[in-house]
Design an enzyme around this catalytic site. Sequence first.
Site, PDB file in Angstrom:
ATOM      1  N   MET B   1     -13.210 -39.048  19.626  1.00  9.82           N
ATOM      2  CA  MET B   1     -13.530 -39.187  18.310  1.00  9.82           C
ATOM      3  C   MET B   1     -13.974 -37.868  17.746  1.00  9.82           C
ATOM      4  O   MET B   1     -13.343 -36.852  17.716  1.00  9.82           O
ATOM      5  CB  MET B   1     -14.490 -40.161  18.277  1.00  9.82           C
ATOM      6  CG  MET B   1     -13.825 -41.624  18.211  1.00  9.82           C
ATOM      7  SD  MET B   1     -14.668 -42.604  16.684  1.00  9.82           S
ATOM      8  CE  MET B   1     -14.693 -44.228  17.394  1.00  9.82           C
ATOM      9  N   CYS B   2     -15.248 -37.814  17.163  1.00  9.38           N
ATOM     10  CA  CYS B   2     -15.875 -36.612  16.444  1.00  9.38           C
ATOM     11  C   CYS B   2     -15.510 -37.068  14.820  1.00  9.38           C
ATOM     12  O   CYS B   2     -14.574 -37.580  14.485  1.00  9.38           O
ATOM     13  CB  CYS B   2     -15.433 -35.192  16.571  1.00  9.38           C
ATOM     14  SG  CYS B   2     -15.429 -34.646  18.220  1.00  9.38           S
ATOM     15  N   GLY B   3     -16.486 -36.372  14.245  1.00  9.66           N
ATOM     16  CA  GLY B   3     -16.336 -37.005  12.705  1.00  9.66           C
ATOM     17  C   GLY B   3     -16.463 -35.433  12.060  1.00  9.66           C
ATOM     18  O   GLY B   3     -17.416 -34.499  12.334  1.00  9.66           O
ATOM     19  N   ARG B  32     -19.138 -41.662  14.994  1.00 13.57           N
ATOM     20  CA  ARG B  32     -17.958 -40.940  15.433  1.00 13.57           C
ATOM     21  C   ARG B  32     -18.510 -39.917  16.535  1.00 13.57           C
ATOM     22  O   ARG B  32     -17.501 -39.410  17.170  1.00 13.57           O
ATOM     23  CB  ARG B  32     -17.176 -40.364  14.470  1.00 13.57           C
ATOM     24  CG  ARG B  32     -16.691 -41.466  13.350  1.00 13.57           C
ATOM     25  CD  ARG B  32     -15.568 -40.754  12.449  1.00 13.57           C
ATOM     26  NE  ARG B  32     -14.248 -40.298  13.197  1.00 13.57           N
ATOM     27  CZ  ARG B  32     -13.214 -40.930  13.483  1.00 13.57           C
ATOM     28  NH1 ARG B  32     -12.937 -42.261  12.945  1.00 13.57           N
ATOM     29  NH2 ARG B  32     -12.385 -40.264  14.220  1.00 13.57           N
TER      30      ARG B  32
END
Lengths: 229, 298
Positions: B1-3, B32
């Site tokens: 994920m990651c945002g 995220r």
Amino acid sequence: MQTFDLAARGLRELNQTLHAVKGTTNQTAWEIINTKGSHAIAVGVDAPLDITVHGTTGYYCAGMNKQATIRIKGHAGPGVAENMMSGAVIVDGNASQYAGATGRGGLLVIKGNASSRCGVSMKGIDIVVHGNIGHMSAFMAQSGSLVVLGDAGDALGDSLYEARLFVRGKVKSLGSDCIEKEMRPEHLELLEDLLRRGEATGKARPEEFRRYGSARQLYNFNIDNASAY
Amino acid sequence: MCGIVGLFLKDKSLEPKLGAMLTEMLITMTDRGPDSAGIAIYGGANDGRAKITVQSAAPDKDFARLDQDLKDAIGKPVLMLVKSTHAVLEIPADQVESARTALAHLRPDLKIMSVGDSLEIYKEVGLPKDVASRFDVSKMHGTHGIGHTRMATESAVTTMGAHPFSTGPDQCLVHNGSLSNHNGLRRELIREGMTFETQNDTEVAAAYVSHKLKEGHNLGEALESGLEDLDGFYTFVVGTKDGFGVVRDPIACKPAVMAETDQYVAFGSEYRAMVNLPGIETARVWEPEPATVYFWNH
């Protein structure tokens, strides 16, 4: 009309409330406000409700829908109407990737553009997109119809089974085993009906579309290709 | 994920609120990426002055008398502003190299987060809300900024593995995705003279862009050639002194939403990150096309 304030009452209560009305009420009109891009709004509804979602939604809005008509007054995030069984989902704005993925029935209408992988692995759903669709749309699509009033991106209908694809604009490229096919009277009739139900009557005429489908060359393994593996 | 979140302001009256707007966007993206968070703020340049943002695991020891020691070493005035584990050192612009050399001797354990006329980078392990509050990000002013919330996949959860990565003056890059050819590319870039702090894939992408800029390409050209040379999944948001760029790989499975009004251009991994921006209801909202470079300049 029932109004549900999502910001005040939360997602779990929304979906539990919508699931609980099955066969127990004649209050079928609902509106959902303060959506703020939340995920999984009105997922798994199984009743003939008329639901209006005010605002843009996050992932998986109206997923697994059965019977309900769900209108999104905004844009839809990834996976809108994923695995829909029946009913209708109408998006006023654009839809993000894999709209209508794996859908088994019902109607998905997108009035703006849909991005990549629209209708991926569709299994009976009908999808009408008023704008354009992105790359890899209808990948491994098995049955149902995809109607696109605008253009289609790369690799349309790659590894297609028996879904019918109708595109009015340009197709950037066809995927493996997807070919253009003759438009016969029964297809024009089908398109006429899909355009009407897809709220696109007057925007396009059936004769303006081209039909694409499976060349059926990937159905069986070709023994001559054995050395490639 | 990651945002990822990003804001490029067109309306100067919003500049005092940049930090507050970015902080709110960043915290929304906690789901995220709860491992670490970081923010790059372009706070505007003071003529003839440059900023070095440094980080220390032992700030009490490392930052004590650091301004005095650096002033003695370079013979020029130094302004220091300490914020938790980070400190911004403001020095004359022509003293950047001598200050870097001096810092390596004076405080060998310090890590350099960013160097430039305008850019400051703050990043740490922890929840985005905690990272933002320890650096008081919501009070910061600026012209544009980028934030990142990390769910680690390619390398360890450490301060140096957090995004944004900065590998050139006033340049930074954040990433959602994973690269598959970063080890080979890192070796090539090392031969070209680039240096690396981590084994992280994103740092390679940042260094790749910095290397292209150093060769004289503009940001658009650097990102275009990245489409050829970087293999893997990525949505990148890149900042330069006066610009802000976005690019997604050709498969484009990592999410991205953009919104533009007369006042700003905004980026979010999800629309949720942008719901409280002014005028978002009437903004032009769209998903950036795959393999297409977008950038805006002041």
